[in-house]
Design a protein around this motif. Structure first.
Motif, PDB file in Angstrom:
ATOM      1  N   THR A  20       0.794  -1.234   0.000  1.00  0.00           N
ATOM      2  CA  THR A  20       0.000   0.000   0.000  1.00  0.00           C
ATOM      3  C   THR A  20       0.819   1.273   0.000  1.00  0.00           C
ATOM      4  N   GLY A  21       2.103   1.197   0.259  1.00  0.00           N
ATOM      5  CA  GLY A  21       2.932   2.386   0.402  1.00  0.00           C
ATOM      6  C   GLY A  21       3.059   2.735   1.878  1.00  0.00           C
ATOM      7  N   PRO A  22       3.932   3.684   2.199  1.00  0.00           N
ATOM      8  CA  PRO A  22       4.155   4.044   3.601  1.00  0.00           C
ATOM      9  C   PRO A  22       2.881   4.543   4.280  1.00  0.00           C
ATOM     10  N   LEU A  23       2.612   4.019   5.456  1.00  0.00           N
ATOM     11  CA  LEU A  23       1.417   4.407   6.196  1.00  0.00           C
ATOM     12  C   LEU A  23       1.467   5.872   6.620  1.00  0.00           C
ATOM     13  N   GLU A  24       2.657   6.400   6.871  1.00  0.00           N
ATOM     14  CA  GLU A  24       2.795   7.803   7.254  1.00  0.00           C
ATOM     15  C   GLU A  24       2.319   8.721   6.126  1.00  0.00           C
ATOM     16  N   ASP A  25       2.601   8.349   4.870  1.00  0.00           N
ATOM     17  CA  ASP A  25       2.134   9.149   3.729  1.00  0.00           C
ATOM     18  C   ASP A  25       0.611   9.141   3.654  1.00  0.00           C
ATOM     19  N   LYS A  26      -0.001   8.018   3.959  1.00  0.00           N
ATOM     20  CA  LYS A  26      -1.458   7.929   3.945  1.00  0.00           C
ATOM     21  C   LYS A  26      -2.065   8.789   5.044  1.00  0.00           C
ATOM     22  N   LYS A  27      -1.407   8.827   6.184  1.00  0.00           N
ATOM     23  CA  LYS A  27      -1.868   9.673   7.289  1.00  0.00           C
ATOM     24  C   LYS A  27      -1.788  11.143   6.886  1.00  0.00           C
ATOM     25  N   ARG A  28      -0.693  11.535   6.250  1.00  0.00           N
ATOM     26  CA  ARG A  28      -0.526  12.914   5.796  1.00  0.00           C
ATOM     27  C   ARG A  28      -1.596  13.262   4.764  1.00  0.00           C
ATOM     28  N   TRP A  29      -1.918  12.321   3.878  1.00  0.00           N
ATOM     29  CA  TRP A  29      -2.944  12.553   2.862  1.00  0.00           C
ATOM     30  C   TRP A  29      -4.301  12.793   3.525  1.00  0.00           C
ATOM     31  N   ARG A  30      -4.649  11.970   4.489  1.00  0.00           N
ATOM     32  CA  ARG A  30      -5.933  12.140   5.182  1.00  0.00           C
ATOM     33  C   ARG A  30      -5.986  13.483   5.903  1.00  0.00           C
ATOM     34  N   GLN A  31      -4.887  13.907   6.482  1.00  0.00           N
ATOM     35  CA  GLN A  31      -4.842  15.200   7.151  1.00  0.00           C
ATOM     36  C   GLN A  31      -5.018  16.335   6.138  1.00  0.00           C
ATOM     37  N   TYR A  32      -4.369  16.210   4.997  1.00  0.00           N
ATOM     38  CA  TYR A  32      -4.519  17.208   3.931  1.00  0.00           C
ATOM     39  C   TYR A  32      -5.981  17.297   3.494  1.00  0.00           C
ATOM     40  N   LYS A  33      -6.616  16.139   3.253  1.00  0.00           N
ATOM     41  CA  LYS A  33      -8.003  16.128   2.802  1.00  0.00           C
ATOM     42  C   LYS A  33      -8.924  16.758   3.846  1.00  0.00           C
ATOM     43  N   ALA A  34      -8.653  16.538   5.121  1.00  0.00           N
ATOM     44  CA  ALA A  34      -9.453  17.150   6.191  1.00  0.00           C
ATOM     45  C   ALA A  34      -9.294  18.667   6.173  1.00  0.00           C
ATOM     46  N   ARG A  35      -8.086  19.138   5.921  1.00  0.00           N
ATOM     47  CA  ARG A  35      -7.841  20.582   5.851  1.00  0.00           C
ATOM     48  C   ARG A  35      -8.596  21.195   4.677  1.00  0.00           C
ATOM     49  N   VAL A  36      -8.561  20.534   3.535  1.00  0.00           N
ATOM     50  CA  VAL A  36      -9.243  21.035   2.343  1.00  0.00           C
ATOM     51  C   VAL A  36     -10.751  21.083   2.588  1.00  0.00           C
ATOM     52  N   LYS A  37     -11.264  20.092   3.268  1.00  0.00           N
ATOM     53  CA  LYS A  37     -12.700  20.034   3.550  1.00  0.00           C
ATOM     54  C   LYS A  37     -13.166  21.236   4.376  1.00  0.00           C
ATOM     55  N   GLN A  38     -12.279  21.830   5.155  1.00  0.00           N
ATOM     56  CA  GLN A  38     -12.613  22.973   5.999  1.00  0.00           C
ATOM     57  C   GLN A  38     -12.592  24.305   5.249  1.00  0.00           C
ATOM     58  N   LEU A  39     -12.077  24.312   4.024  1.00  0.00           N
ATOM     59  CA  LEU A  39     -11.993  25.555   3.252  1.00  0.00           C
ATOM     60  C   LEU A  39     -13.378  26.011   2.801  1.00  0.00           C
ATOM     61  N   PRO A  40     -13.542  27.307   2.579  1.00  0.00           N
ATOM     62  CA  PRO A  40     -14.794  27.794   1.976  1.00  0.00           C
ATOM     63  C   PRO A  40     -15.001  27.114   0.614  1.00  0.00           C
ATOM     64  N   GLU A  41     -16.241  26.992   0.194  1.00  0.00           N
ATOM     65  CA  GLU A  41     -16.583  26.200  -0.988  1.00  0.00           C
ATOM     66  C   GLU A  41     -15.793  26.577  -2.243  1.00  0.00           C
ATOM     67  N   ASN A  42     -15.668  27.875  -2.541  1.00  0.00           N
ATOM     68  CA  ASN A  42     -14.971  28.252  -3.777  1.00  0.00           C
ATOM     69  C   ASN A  42     -13.474  27.898  -3.710  1.00  0.00           C
ATOM     70  N   TYR A  43     -12.850  28.035  -2.563  1.00  0.00           N
ATOM     71  CA  TYR A  43     -11.447  27.657  -2.403  1.00  0.00           C
ATOM     72  C   TYR A  43     -11.305  26.132  -2.497  1.00  0.00           C
ATOM     73  N   ARG A  44     -12.234  25.426  -1.876  1.00  0.00           N
ATOM     74  CA  ARG A  44     -12.205  23.961  -1.911  1.00  0.00           C
ATOM     75  C   ARG A  44     -12.355  23.468  -3.347  1.00  0.00           C
ATOM     76  N   THR A  45     -13.256  24.084  -4.097  1.00  0.00           N
ATOM     77  CA  THR A  45     -13.452  23.707  -5.500  1.00  0.00           C
ATOM     78  C   THR A  45     -12.164  23.920  -6.297  1.00  0.00           C
ATOM     79  N   ALA A  46     -11.508  25.046  -6.072  1.00  0.00           N
ATOM     80  CA  ALA A  46     -10.251  25.340  -6.779  1.00  0.00           C
ATOM     81  C   ALA A  46      -9.166  24.342  -6.397  1.00  0.00           C
TER      82      ALA A  46
END
Length: 137
Positions: A20-46
């Motif tokens: 699957t690849g390094p688990l730490e990279d997957k953790k970082r990806w999930r954290q990134y996606k959570a951060r993006v989800k918190q952005l206002p809609e137009n920023y998130r879309t971009a």
């Protein structure tokens, strides 16, 4: 209670990471996606549009990708906090923006070098070698 050796757990994790690849990279990806989800809609879309583009033309390496996406989240979080308009972030040419953004990472330098190598090879094949110095000497 006998805890025994951690060897089977470590071995299992090694096998899992091979698949699957390094688990730490997957953790970082999930954290990134959570951060993006918190952005206002137009920023998130971009960001999501940029993310799709980068999935095709960006880094293939997990660590480089994680760093790049974390920086992307930083940029858009700060831009949202400052109220920077989307067009001001990207400029008139979004592809030019993303190409400049990628150049800051190892894969961007690799892509630029390979593009230059490709262009040079075609120039030589067409008899239009424009190099300033002869490297064959």
């Amino acid at each position: 209670m006998d805890t025994g050796s951690n060897e089977p757990k470590r071995r299992y994790r090694q096998y899992l990471e091979v698949v699957t690849g390094p688990l730490e990279d997957k953790k970082r990806w999930r954290q990134y996606k959570a951060r993006v989800k918190q952005l206002p809609e137009n920023y998130r879309t971009a960001v999501e549009a940029l993310e799709r583009y980068l999935m095709h033309f960006g880094p293939g390496d997990g660590a480089d990708a994680a760093s790049m996406f974390e920086d992307l989240a930083d940029l858009f979080e700060q831009s949202a906090a400052d109220g920077t308009p989307i067009r001001e972030i990207f400029g008139e040419d979004p592809v030019e923006f993303v190409e400049a953004f990628v150049q800051n990472y190892a894969v961007g330098r690799y892509i630029r070098r390979e593009r230059e190598r490709f262009t040079s090879a075609i120039d030589r094949a067409a008899g239009e070698d424009t190099r300033k110095e002869d490297r064959s000497v």
